[in-house]
Structure formats: structure tokens, C-alpha cells
Design an enzyme around this catalytic site. Structure first.
Site, PDB file in Angstrom:
ATOM      1  N   HIS A 313       0.779  -1.069  -0.145  1.00  0.00           N
ATOM      2  CA  HIS A 313       0.081   0.085  -0.045  1.00  0.00           C
ATOM      3  C   HIS A 313       0.916   1.305   0.002  1.00  0.00           C
ATOM      4  O   HIS A 313       1.824   1.255   0.500  1.00  0.00           O
ATOM      5  CB  HIS A 313      -0.905   0.091   1.235  1.00  0.00           C
ATOM      6  CG  HIS A 313      -2.072   1.008   1.186  1.00  0.00           C
ATOM      7  ND1 HIS A 313      -2.077   2.282   1.444  1.00  0.00           N
ATOM      8  CD2 HIS A 313      -3.311   0.601   0.702  1.00  0.00           C
ATOM      9  CE1 HIS A 313      -3.351   2.868   1.184  1.00  0.00           C
ATOM     10  NE2 HIS A 313      -4.013   1.796   0.660  1.00  0.00           N
ATOM     11  N   ASP A 371      -7.914  -5.671   0.494  1.00  0.00           N
ATOM     12  CA  ASP A 371      -8.307  -6.565  -0.788  1.00  0.00           C
ATOM     13  C   ASP A 371      -8.143  -8.004  -0.436  1.00  0.00           C
ATOM     14  O   ASP A 371      -8.256  -8.680  -1.544  1.00  0.00           O
ATOM     15  CB  ASP A 371      -7.929  -6.023  -2.027  1.00  0.00           C
ATOM     16  CG  ASP A 371      -8.599  -4.787  -2.408  1.00  0.00           C
ATOM     17  OD1 ASP A 371      -9.821  -4.545  -1.989  1.00  0.00           O
ATOM     18  OD2 ASP A 371      -8.346  -3.862  -2.839  1.00  0.00           O
TER      19      ASP A 371
END
Ligand code: CMC
Length: 436
Positions: A313, A371
Site C-alpha cells: 500500500h 483486498d
């Protein structure tokens, strides 16, 4: 914005005069250096493709501490919101700044419930798509088309229009996502039912048919509600920045949100949940847990473009707090459905363990993101893989609209207009075609 006592001084090695730059303090998080007068005073721009060091706005909505792995909506930790609130309470928080009391909650729930139907004409518009169209292609079109159906809420500079548009978008997204799904599988559309909660209503619109009603399972409804809460907002990510930039031209809220939907589709952003599940299925086909080593070698190979989807991320350099909650939900859902031995879940956990011990991922601070597990949960609930990102878009709509409203209400807001470092050809003259 609160000015700091400290100032930054920018100096140049060519003897040009130095410049003093104001610094502003956030309530938490890094300070920012105000460079707005830089070009006027020095004739120079800053260069920051990908916005690695650039705050594009000031905001009061969402705060992320990437090193701690902390996510706050209006100051509240995501863990507490996921445990103690439902999605519509979180929507109220994001839009109005506070969690609702009982009376405000009842009013808000009623308003959203009574906006869930879409103009009947929308279904004829939807029928223009191919049945095998990707749901995100359909959603981009449907959300953009809302501006053609709801003319009385398209003036972005009118606070009442913006509020009605916000209610409509939050209320109608589940209806549109379910319609996109039903259209793809060739089943009749199911109208919303006002006696159900927001999330139970979504599940029913997805899975009921005119021949058989759908009894929402409480664990699954809670899981989908949690998915919505965890995806509701995430600061100035790519799709939110797209919505802000698009909305900065003064376009209507539906058009700006449609731009956000389009951006979210990409596999580096919201499309990662679909890509992650496809990745897990591919490893499973290759031989499952035993093939993890081989897969991880491919990911680490500089010459391959394979990425461990659902990992990494831009902001989190620690475990994404949403991934922890999602893993917990995964256990609950698979338990409720008697799927504790689901091979993909086992594979995902084994892959996560190996990656978290591997120096490649450790040294780059790559951890599971939201996710990584959300696809397994959605798949267990019965949501098809191609619809995962549309579910994400449904949930993120409230964040987009809250951020758009915040921007329009900001006295300092201007149309977004980045500049560039031009490295192309300098001026030249067009030659006749025979001489080119
Ligand atoms: N698998 C393998 N290597 C990775 C991964 C990954 N998933 N993510 C980053 N890296 C490596 C990358 O190759 C680079 O290595 P090196 O320094 O040797 O060149 C380093 O880590 C830094 O990566 P980056 O691409 O410069 O980082 P970024 O901040 O630009 O990208 C990201 C962030 C989310 C796009 C990226 O981590 C990624 O592609 N992850 C997989 C897709 C994904 O799961 N996206 C969902 C994000 S969370 C939900 C959302 O926001 O929508």
C-alpha cells in the site's frame, strides 16, 4: 489551517534569492509546506509525479497513520466503527461529521430507504449494454447516467442539491449494482424492499428472484455491512482525488462520482480484490499450497511483472487495519457457511504467512491490504468475482461524496490544474509533406 511558528527556507545553489515558505500544522500527521506562491516568486514548479510528498487539500474526514497501521474516520478508529456501528451510521458520520443519535439515525435511515428505487427508465438504459459487459463498465455508465435522470440535484454549488445527490447516490448504488448483476445473469431485476436494512436489502436485490424470496442470513448481512464500512473512505486515494479533480470544474456530483468509479476499476486500486482472488485461484490450479514457493519466486523476480495482489500500500507500511478485520470476518462467514476448510482461504493464510516472513516483503514493508481477504468473503457470500469492485464502488460512494462536499465548501478551493516539467521537442516549423 493552523500556521506553525516554524518556516521552511528554500535556497538555490545558483545564487537566486532564497524563499521563505509557511508551514501548516495538522491536528495529527505530518505538517505541510505551503508552496502556493513558489511559482510566482521563483518561476519554478515542484515535481512530484504520483503525489509521493504532496498534500492536495486539507481535510477533516479520514486520517491514516501508515506506520502504525491506524485508520480513523472523523477521529473514530475503524475497529470501533466496524464493531459498534452499521454502515448507515458510518455514512452519517462521513457526510455530517458526527455519529447520529437515535433520532438522527432514524431520520437518516428513512431518507436513504426512501431513495433506493431508481427511475424506471434506467433499466432500459441498462439494457443497451451487452450481457457480458464487465459490471464496472456498466456501473461507470449507470452512475454517470444518473445526472440525466435527476436534474433537480445537479447544481454542485447548491448545498441542498448536494445533500439530495448524496442521499440519492448512497441509496441507489446497491440497487444499481444488483441490477448490473441481474442483467449479467439474465434474471429479472428485484425492486428494493423498505422493511429491510440497507445491507439486507442489497443481498435480497442480488439473490432473490420473483419465484423465490431470499431470507437474509444475519452473519452474511453483517459481513457485507462490514465490507461497506471498511471501504467507505480512505483519504486522498486515486479515485477520491479523481472525484475531487473532476468535481473541481463545477461538474455535477453524479458525473464526478462516475469518474471515481472509473478510476477505482484499475487493478492497482479497487480492482485488486478481483485480481487477488484470480491470483489465488491460479495458484490453486497450479497445485495449491505446495506451489506458493514457486509463485513467491516469480513475484520477487525483477524480470517478471507478477505482483502479490492484495499486498502493499502506498500509505500503510504496517498491517492494514482493515485487512485484520476482514480476516476476522472471513473466519465468521466461512464458519457460518460450514466452509472452514475452504481451500482458497487456507491458501491465502499460508501465502500471507510465507510472505510476512520473506525478506523481500519485510524489507519493503509490504503487508496484506483490505483486498487480500475481501474477495474470499464476497465469493463465500455468493458474489461473483467480476462484481467485487462494483461492491467496493458502492461502499466508497459515501466517501467520495463526503470529500466532494468538503472540497466545494472549502473557501480555498480552486479548479485543480497541475503543471508539468516539459521534456518534449522545443518549437519547430511544419515542413511540407514531401520534405518530412
Ligand atoms: N507484490 C510484489 N512487490 C510489490 C508489491 C506487491 N504487491 N507492492 C509493491 N511491491 C514492491 C515494488 O516492486 C517495489 O519494489 P522495488 O523497490 O524493488 O522496485 C516496492 O515494493 C515499492 O512498490 P511501489 O509500486 O513503488 O509502491 P506504490 O506505493 O507505488 O504502490 C500499490 C502501492 C498498492 C499500487 C502496490 O503495492 C501494488 O501494486 N499492490 C498490489 C495491488 C493491490 O493490492 N492494490 C490494492 C491497494 S489497497 C485498496 C485500494 O486502495 O484500492
Amino acid at each position: 489551517m493552523t500556521p506553525s511558528d516554524v518556516k521552511a527556507t528554500l535556497s538555490f545553489s545558483d545564487g537566486s534569492p532564497s524563499m521563505e515558505l509557511p508551514i501548516y500544522r495538522g491536528s495529527i500527521g505530518p505538517d505541510v509546506i505551503d508552496i502556493r506562491k513558489l511559482y510566482a516568486q521563483t518561476g519554478k514548479f515542484t515535481y512530484d509525479p504520483g503525489f509521493l510528498s504532496t498534500a492536495s487539500c486539507n481535510s477533516t474526514i479520514t486520517y491514516i497513520d501508515g506506520d502504525k497501521g491506524e485508520l480513523l474516520y472523523r477521529g473514530y478508529p475503524i475497529e470501533q466503527l466496524a464493531q459498534h456501528c452499521d454502515f448507515l451510521e458510518v455514512c452519517h458520520l462521513l457526510i455530517y461529521g458526527e455519529l447520529p443519535n437515535a433520532e438522527q439515525r432514524a431520520k437518516f435511515v428513512k431518507t436513504i430507504t426512501y431513495h433506493t428505487m431508481v427511475n424506471e427508465q434506467m433499466q432500459f438504459f441498462l439494457r443497451g449494454f451487452r450481457r457480458d459487459a464487465h459490471p464496472m463498465a456498466v456501473m461507470t455508465g449507470l452512475v454517470g447516467a444518473l445526472s440525466a435522470f435527476y436534474h433537480d440535484s445537479t447544481d454542485v454549488h447548491n448545498a441542498q442539491h448536494r445533500e439530495i445527490a448524496a442521499h440519492r447516490l448512497i441509496a441507489k448504488m446497491p440497487t444499481l449494482v444488483a441490477m448490473a448483476y441481474k442483467y449479467g445473469v439474465g434474471q429479472p431485476f428485484i425492486y428494493p424492499k423498505n422493511s429491510l436494512s440497507y445491507s439486507a436489502n442489497f443481498m435480497r436485490m442480488m439473490f432473490a428472484t420473483p419465484c423465490e424470496d431470499y431470507e437474509p442470513n444475519e452473519v452474511l448481512v453483517r459481513a457485507i455491512d462490514r465490507i461497506f464500512i471498511l471501504h467507505a473512505d480512505h483519504e486522498q486515494n486515486a479515485s477520491t482525488s479523481t472525484v475531487r479533480l473532476c468535481g473541481s470544474s463545477g461538474t455535477n456530483p453524479f458525473a464526478a462520482i462516475a469518474a471515481g468509479v472509473a478510476c477505482l476499476w484499475g487493478p492497482a486500486h479497487g480492482g485488486a480484490n478481483e485480481a487477488c482472488l484470480t491470483m489465488l485461484e491460479d495458484i490453486q490450479k497450479m497445485g495449491g499450497v505446495e506451489k506458493i514457493g514457486e509463485f513467491v519466486r516469480q513475484v520477487k523476480d525483477k524480470n517478471s511483472s507478477v505482483r502479490l495482489m492484495g499486498f502493499g500500500h502506498r500509505v500503510y507500511k504496517n498491517y492494514d487495519p482493515r485487512a485484520k478485520l476482514m480476516r476476522e470476518t472471513c473466519h465468521e462467514v466461512l464458519g457460518a457457511l460450514g466452509l472452514q476448510n475452504d481451500p482458497l482461504f487456507k491458501l491465502a493464510m499460508a501465502l500471507e504467512k510465507i510472505a510476512l516472513e520473506d525478506d523481500y516483503f519485510v524489507s519493503r514493508k509490504l503487508y496484506p491490504n483490505v483486498d487480500y481477504y475481501s474477495g474470499i468473503v464476497q465469493r463465500a457470500i455468493g458474489i461473483p468475482v467480476s462484481l467485487f469492485t462494483a461492491v467496493f464502488a458502492l461502499a466508497r460512494t459515501v466517501g467520495w461524496i463526503a470529500q466532494l462536499n468538503e472540497m466545494i465548501g472549502d473557501a480555498e478551493y480552486k479548479i485543480g490544474r497541475p503543471r508539468q516539467l516539459f521534456v518534449g521537442s522545443t518549437r519547430r516549423d511544419v515542413k511540407p509533406i514531401s520534405l518530412r
